[in-house]
Design an enzyme around this catalytic site. Sequence first.
Site, short mmCIF file in Angstrom:
data_model
loop_
_atom_site.label_atom_id
_atom_site.label_comp_id
_atom_site.label_asym_id
_atom_site.label_seq_id
_atom_site.Cartn_x
_atom_site.Cartn_y
_atom_site.Cartn_z
CB CYS A 135 -0.90 0.02 1.24
SG CYS A 135 -2.04 -1.37 1.33
CB ALA A 136 0.70 4.41 -1.87
#
Length: 141
Positions: A50-51
């Site tokens: 996930c960013a």
Amino acid sequence: MAQERFEDLVETFEFLDDWEDRYRHVIELGKAFPPLDDALKVPATKVDGCASQVWLHPRIEGQGPDATFDFAGESDAMIVRGLIAILHDLYGGIPVAQVGAIDAPAELARLGLNDHLSSQRSNGLRAMVERIRAVAASAAA
């Protein structure tokens, strides 16, 4: 077939006129989702891929395939907190044996998310779904 609360969410999204309204609704869902206790924000609950920072803490009640799957979660990004809330509506409270049968991409497509999330957000959403499915499969075994 998704759970009733997810079906309600689909109806709400159909009612909203444009993606801006839907985007705001996702953020509101995130604001309303209960925060995760800081003690549970540990490497074991962190979702890779996930960013933003994402933590999912599974809660399994019972044992074997009939055990009930639930989870708590949080992110440092409001839109992602909203996506966690949506996944909770999709998966929370069902038997662990049924989690793998849910076609998350197809269900989420009903909300129009595929067309409006960045590739980084889409990858993060996919990573969260994979984590949920893996935890449920492990609990069902």
